[in-house]
Scaffold this motif. Structure first.
Motif, mmCIF file in Angstrom:
data_model
loop_
_atom_site.group_PDB
_atom_site.id
_atom_site.type_symbol
_atom_site.label_atom_id
_atom_site.label_comp_id
_atom_site.label_asym_id
_atom_site.label_seq_id
_atom_site.Cartn_x
_atom_site.Cartn_y
_atom_site.Cartn_z
ATOM 1 N N GLN A 49 3.472 4.641 -6.884
ATOM 2 C CA GLN A 49 2.273 3.907 -7.283
ATOM 3 C C GLN A 49 2.572 2.423 -7.483
ATOM 4 N N ASP A 50 3.718 2.124 -8.077
ATOM 5 C CA ASP A 50 4.087 0.720 -8.289
ATOM 6 C C ASP A 50 4.159 -0.027 -6.949
ATOM 7 N N GLY A 51 4.699 0.638 -5.933
ATOM 8 C CA GLY A 51 4.757 0.016 -4.612
ATOM 9 C C GLY A 51 3.379 -0.220 -4.040
ATOM 10 N N LEU A 52 2.479 0.732 -4.222
ATOM 11 C CA LEU A 52 1.114 0.570 -3.720
ATOM 12 C C LEU A 52 0.387 -0.560 -4.443
ATOM 13 N N VAL A 53 0.601 -0.661 -5.738
ATOM 14 C CA VAL A 53 -0.024 -1.750 -6.504
ATOM 15 C C VAL A 53 0.460 -3.104 -5.994
ATOM 16 N N ALA A 54 1.746 -3.205 -5.690
ATOM 17 C CA ALA A 54 2.290 -4.460 -5.168
ATOM 18 C C ALA A 54 1.653 -4.814 -3.827
ATOM 19 N N HIS A 55 1.476 -3.820 -2.954
ATOM 20 C CA HIS A 55 0.843 -4.076 -1.654
ATOM 21 C C HIS A 55 -0.641 -4.389 -1.815
ATOM 22 N N LEU A 56 -1.271 -3.791 -2.819
ATOM 23 C CA LEU A 56 -2.677 -4.103 -3.086
ATOM 24 C C LEU A 56 -2.829 -5.559 -3.505
ATOM 25 N N ARG A 57 -1.947 -6.026 -4.368
ATOM 26 C CA ARG A 57 -2.012 -7.416 -4.837
ATOM 27 C C ARG A 57 -1.735 -8.411 -3.721
ATOM 28 N N SER A 58 -0.905 -8.004 -2.764
ATOM 29 C CA SER A 58 -0.582 -8.915 -1.655
ATOM 30 C C SER A 58 -1.616 -8.861 -0.536
ATOM 31 N N GLY A 59 -2.614 -7.970 -0.664
ATOM 32 C CA GLY A 59 -3.673 -7.884 0.337
ATOM 33 C C GLY A 59 -3.351 -6.998 1.520
ATOM 34 N N GLU A 60 -2.248 -6.251 1.464
ATOM 35 C CA GLU A 60 -1.864 -5.374 2.585
ATOM 36 C C GLU A 60 -2.454 -3.975 2.435
ATOM 37 N N VAL A 61 -2.936 -3.649 1.241
ATOM 38 C CA VAL A 61 -3.606 -2.383 0.960
ATOM 39 C C VAL A 61 -4.983 -2.699 0.399
ATOM 40 N N SER A 62 -6.008 -2.016 0.929
ATOM 41 C CA SER A 62 -7.367 -2.279 0.442
ATOM 42 C C SER A 62 -7.748 -1.369 -0.718
ATOM 43 N N GLU A 63 -7.131 -0.182 -0.792
ATOM 44 C CA GLU A 63 -7.405 0.741 -1.894
ATOM 45 C C GLU A 63 -6.326 1.814 -1.934
ATOM 46 N N TRP A 64 -6.165 2.414 -3.106
ATOM 47 C CA TRP A 64 -5.240 3.540 -3.237
ATOM 48 C C TRP A 64 -5.697 4.424 -4.382
ATOM 49 N N SER A 65 -5.234 5.672 -4.374
ATOM 50 C CA SER A 65 -5.609 6.595 -5.441
ATOM 51 C C SER A 65 -4.569 7.703 -5.543
ATOM 52 N N SER A 66 -4.527 8.345 -6.706
ATOM 53 C CA SER A 66 -3.712 9.553 -6.903
ATOM 54 C C SER A 66 -4.640 10.578 -7.530
ATOM 55 N N THR A 97 -5.071 3.052 1.775
ATOM 56 C CA THR A 97 -5.545 2.496 3.040
ATOM 57 C C THR A 97 -4.829 1.178 3.282
ATOM 58 N N PHE A 98 -3.964 1.169 4.303
ATOM 59 C CA PHE A 98 -3.230 -0.035 4.666
ATOM 60 C C PHE A 98 -3.993 -0.793 5.744
ATOM 61 N N ILE A 99 -4.021 -2.106 5.630
ATOM 62 C CA ILE A 99 -4.644 -2.940 6.650
ATOM 63 C C ILE A 99 -3.599 -3.825 7.330
ATOM 64 N N ASP A 100 -2.335 -3.517 7.100
ATOM 65 C CA ASP A 100 -1.224 -4.231 7.715
ATOM 66 C C ASP A 100 -0.210 -3.191 8.191
ATOM 67 N N ALA A 101 -0.049 -3.064 9.518
ATOM 68 C CA ALA A 101 0.845 -2.039 10.072
ATOM 69 C C ALA A 101 2.292 -2.298 9.696
ATOM 70 N N GLY A 102 2.709 -3.558 9.630
ATOM 71 C CA GLY A 102 4.078 -3.868 9.257
ATOM 72 C C GLY A 102 4.375 -3.447 7.834
ATOM 73 N N ALA A 103 3.434 -3.700 6.931
ATOM 74 C CA ALA A 103 3.610 -3.301 5.533
ATOM 75 C C ALA A 103 3.649 -1.790 5.408
ATOM 76 N N LEU A 104 2.820 -1.093 6.194
ATOM 77 C CA LEU A 104 2.828 0.368 6.166
ATOM 78 C C LEU A 104 4.171 0.909 6.646
ATOM 79 N N SER A 105 4.715 0.335 7.714
ATOM 80 C CA SER A 105 6.009 0.779 8.235
ATOM 81 C C SER A 105 7.097 0.622 7.180
ATOM 82 N N TRP A 106 7.112 -0.529 6.539
ATOM 83 C CA TRP A 106 8.121 -0.793 5.507
ATOM 84 C C TRP A 106 7.964 0.170 4.341
ATOM 85 N N TRP A 107 6.716 0.375 3.907
ATOM 86 C CA TRP A 107 6.460 1.235 2.748
ATOM 87 C C TRP A 107 6.854 2.679 3.033
ATOM 88 N N LEU A 108 6.500 3.194 4.204
ATOM 89 C CA LEU A 108 6.860 4.565 4.546
ATOM 90 C C LEU A 108 8.373 4.748 4.606
#
Length: 218
Positions: A49-66, A97-108
């Protein structure tokens, strides 16, 4: 020659590069003691979740949930048919929901370094605005194709004018149980992954429109 009713089908499609990826991961922990299992699952999920929050703040994720947490226990059986001691399980499902493929690759690549995390789905799609705009454009082009076909038939019959009587999505002018869906999208390319690192390329989404029309020619 009297009026003639001409029935035709018009088809059109467009390929648009996917803009979003809806990804789901599951954190799963098993063990002989319920408390430590639940605690470990919570800690690992918190890290994800911490990683998703970081990507959300950087604009690479539009939303997330658990949205889903499960805790249960069972007693497995061994090869000799004897029931073993209780095994406790805990899992947490997260989606983003990722809107940046590079960020998604790194996160996965980062989250799947842990054996406790499994990627359960990566669903590529268009943004709602792009999809709505593309569907309108493709539907209009499909109608244009139907008009051109009807006009070609009328010309072949020596008729001068064509006017629309009915235009509908495929299958609505007649009963066709096996008719294809009038508007749809499908993935044209798959993401590739190797080892603990991922290199994801957004696929092309094909948006297709099929219409049927009846025209009166005279």
């Amino acid at each position: 020659m009297s009026d003639v009713v001409i029935t035709v089908r018009g088809e059109s499609n467009a390929r648009v590069r996917a803009e979003e990826a809806a990804v789901r991961v599951t954190v799963s922990v098993n063990g002989p003691s319920r408390g430590p299992v639940v605690e470990q699952a919570q800690e690992r999920a918190s890290s994800v979740q911490d990683g998703l929050v970081a990507h959300l703040r950087s604009g690479e994720v539009s939303e997330w949930s658990s949205a889903r947490v499960s805790v249960w226990s069972d007693r497995p059986w061994n090869a000799e048919g004897a029931q073993l001691p209780l095994v406790h399980h805990a899992s947490v499902e997260l989606s983003a929901t990722f809107i940046d493929a590079g960020a998604l690759s790194w996160w996965l690549g980062d989250v799947t370094e842990s054996d406790d995390v499994q990627v359960t789905a990566v669903d590529w799609r268009l943004s709602p605005d792009t999809r709505a705009r593309t569907e309108r454009e493709v539907a209009a082009e499909a109608v244009h194709v139907a008009v051109e076909r009807a006009t070609a038939y009328a010309d072949a019959l020596g008729l001068a004018s064509v006017s629309a009587v009915e235009v509908a999505d495929a299958g609505l002018l007649a009963t066709r149980p096996d008719s294809p869906a009038p508007m749809g999208a499908r993935m044209m390319a798959a993401a590739s992954a190797g080892g603990s690192s991922f290199s994801l390329q957004p696929p092309e989404i094909v948006v297709t429109s099929v219409v049927e029309g009846r025209f009166r020619a005279e």
